[in-house]
Design an enzyme around this catalytic site. Structure first.
Site, mmCIF file in Angstrom:
data_model
loop_
_atom_site.group_PDB
_atom_site.id
_atom_site.type_symbol
_atom_site.label_atom_id
_atom_site.label_comp_id
_atom_site.label_asym_id
_atom_site.label_seq_id
_atom_site.Cartn_x
_atom_site.Cartn_y
_atom_site.Cartn_z
ATOM 1 N N TRP A 341 -0.854 -1.182 -0.303
ATOM 2 C CA TRP A 341 -0.487 0.100 -0.909
ATOM 3 C C TRP A 341 0.217 0.987 0.112
ATOM 4 O O TRP A 341 1.192 1.673 -0.205
ATOM 5 C CB TRP A 341 -1.717 0.826 -1.457
ATOM 6 C CG TRP A 341 -1.418 2.267 -1.754
ATOM 7 C CD1 TRP A 341 -0.607 2.753 -2.734
ATOM 8 C CD2 TRP A 341 -1.871 3.410 -1.020
ATOM 9 N NE1 TRP A 341 -0.539 4.134 -2.668
ATOM 10 C CE2 TRP A 341 -1.307 4.559 -1.632
ATOM 11 C CE3 TRP A 341 -2.712 3.584 0.089
ATOM 12 C CZ2 TRP A 341 -1.552 5.853 -1.168
ATOM 13 C CZ3 TRP A 341 -2.957 4.868 0.537
ATOM 14 C CH2 TRP A 341 -2.379 5.975 -0.079
ATOM 15 N N HIS A 342 -0.223 0.963 1.345
ATOM 16 C CA HIS A 342 0.446 1.738 2.389
ATOM 17 C C HIS A 342 1.860 1.219 2.626
ATOM 18 O O HIS A 342 2.763 1.974 2.989
ATOM 19 C CB HIS A 342 -0.352 1.688 3.702
ATOM 20 C CG HIS A 342 -1.560 2.568 3.704
ATOM 21 N ND1 HIS A 342 -2.826 2.086 3.464
ATOM 22 C CD2 HIS A 342 -1.699 3.902 3.915
ATOM 23 C CE1 HIS A 342 -3.690 3.082 3.520
ATOM 24 N NE2 HIS A 342 -3.039 4.190 3.790
#
Length: 406
Positions: A341-342
């Site tokens: 997600w980062h």
């Protein structure tokens, strides 16, 4: 305009919110005016003179994509809740979840450096610069959470305007904290008494000053005097890595905690008691406690929406019998997703897997400690535990920074 990025943002925001504060102090609220403020602030946040539409300074491509994205999520949720009332089938639920996160997945792929030189351009700019806007992740998190709560019958009906209020709430639009729909709507529908609002106003003022201390004094000082001056790229020695690791860890905390204080403070001015995001995380005595104190709204979202649902599903379907193994697989999936997600980059993926490893290792340590209780002084054990946890987390931040793996 970056939220809480400069004093101009604060001046404009406070000027627009002055009527909100006055109404709050006399026990009143205007949802219409609140929505007007939200629209104005969102236009300003997404304005970009380099990517404007028809040379209009305040109408950028990013705002257009943002508006379309909101419409997409609102329509998706409305359609799903109407379908769920008739037939709450798993395939419809899974399809809705996939559709909700699909735009975010596409953005993350386009942002990835793995694409190399393959980039679509529009008017001389990369397509990704047009379609990526602040808050796309956090809006997706809210939408997915809503779909899951509809599936669980925790939410049986949704008012479209209140749904838009929840998704587009500008104080927390860019980086959270991630609120829950029912809690948010409860605050929006209940107008605080004047004395209650006055107490919220005092807390908001305190949080704003603390936010300035954290973000614009402490974090700025660390960035200028530690991070920028440590020659980790040209002189990658152990001491430089250590110095950078400490500096970067404290910088992340004070910068993000400062932002969160601003977001919560402006929420309070609206009479919305957005939950806190940080609770003295570096005092944690183990990795589980750390994630109960660090970026709490995101941590709890991943726990509730990924880890707990995976564990419940595997246990319900009786796919595995070993509870510890199920939990460990849950940690791996949970933190792997958190890592990508980062960003779909190797250091983010390793950061996620590293924290999964810490959780798994701590689970086995807990089992061992039950059979071998410590003989050292209780207070001394706490100090040792805090130091070990801090350094484990700080190394993870060094990994997260990308400086350890280029």
């Amino acid at each position: 305009m970056i939220p809480y990025g400069d004093f101009t943002y604060f001046y404009i925001c406070l000027a627009l919110m002055l009527p909100v504060i006055i109404l709050g102090l006399v026990g009143k609220r205007s949802l219409v005016y609140n929505r007007v403020i939200t629209l104005v602030m969102l236009i300003l946040i997404f304005s970009d003179e380099n990517k404007n539409l028809y040379d209009n300074k305040f109408l950028s491509y990013q705002f257009i994509f943002f508006a379309l994205y909101i419409c997409y999520q609102v329509v998706l949720i409305r359609v799903y809740i109407s379908i769920a009332k008739k037939t709450n089938q798993f395939k419809n639920y899974a399809f809705a979840i996939v559709l909700s996160i699909l735009p975010l997945i596409i953005v993350k792929i386009l942002q990835s450096s793995w694409l190399g030189d393959f980039q679509i351009t529009v008017h001389g700019n990369k397509l990704i610069e047009f379609i990526v806007f602040l808050g796309i992740s956090y809006i997706a998190f809210k939408s997915v959470q809503l779909i899951m709560e509809i599936r669980d019958n925790r939410i049986k009906s949704i008012n479209t305007m209140k749904l838009i209020d929840f998704i587009t709430f500008f104080p927390t639009i860019s980086s959270g904290p991630i609120d829950r729909y029912k809690r948010f709507i409860k605050d929006e529908e209940k107008i605080p008494e004047p004395n209650v609002y006055y107490g919220m106003l005092i807390k908001a003022i305190h949080m704003v000053f603390m936010g300035f201390l954290y973000k614009y004094i402490i974090a700025y000082y660390i960035n200028e005097n530690v991070i920028k001056v440590t020659p980790i790229d040209t002189d990658p020695t152990f001491l430089n890595y250590l110095y950078y690791m400490y500096g970067y860890s404290f910088y992340l905390f004070f910068d993000f905690a400062g932002y969160s204080l601003f977001a919560i403070a402006f929420s309070y001015l609206f009479g919305i008691q957005t939950p806190i995001n940080f609770n003295k995380p570096f005092k944690a005595k183990n990795i589980k406690e750390f994630w109960n104190r660090w970026h709490m709204s995101l941590s709890f979202w991943f726990r509730d929406c990924i880890y707990m649902r995976f564990v419940f599903w595997v246990s319900k379907e009786k796919l595995l019998k070993d509870k510890l193994l199920i939990s460990n697989l849950g940690f791996l999936i949970n933190f792997f997703i958190m890592g990508i997600w980062h960003g779909i980059e190797i250091h983010y993926i390793l950061y996620g897997l590293y924290h999964a490893f810490l959780f798994i290792a701590y689970g086995y340590f807990e089992q061992w400690r039950k059979k071998h209780p410590p003989k050292l002084n209780y207070k001394l054990m706490n100090v040792i535990a805090i130091l070990i946890t801090f350094h484990s987390v700080a190394f993870g931040f060094l990994l997260f920074s990308g400086k350890l793996i280029h």
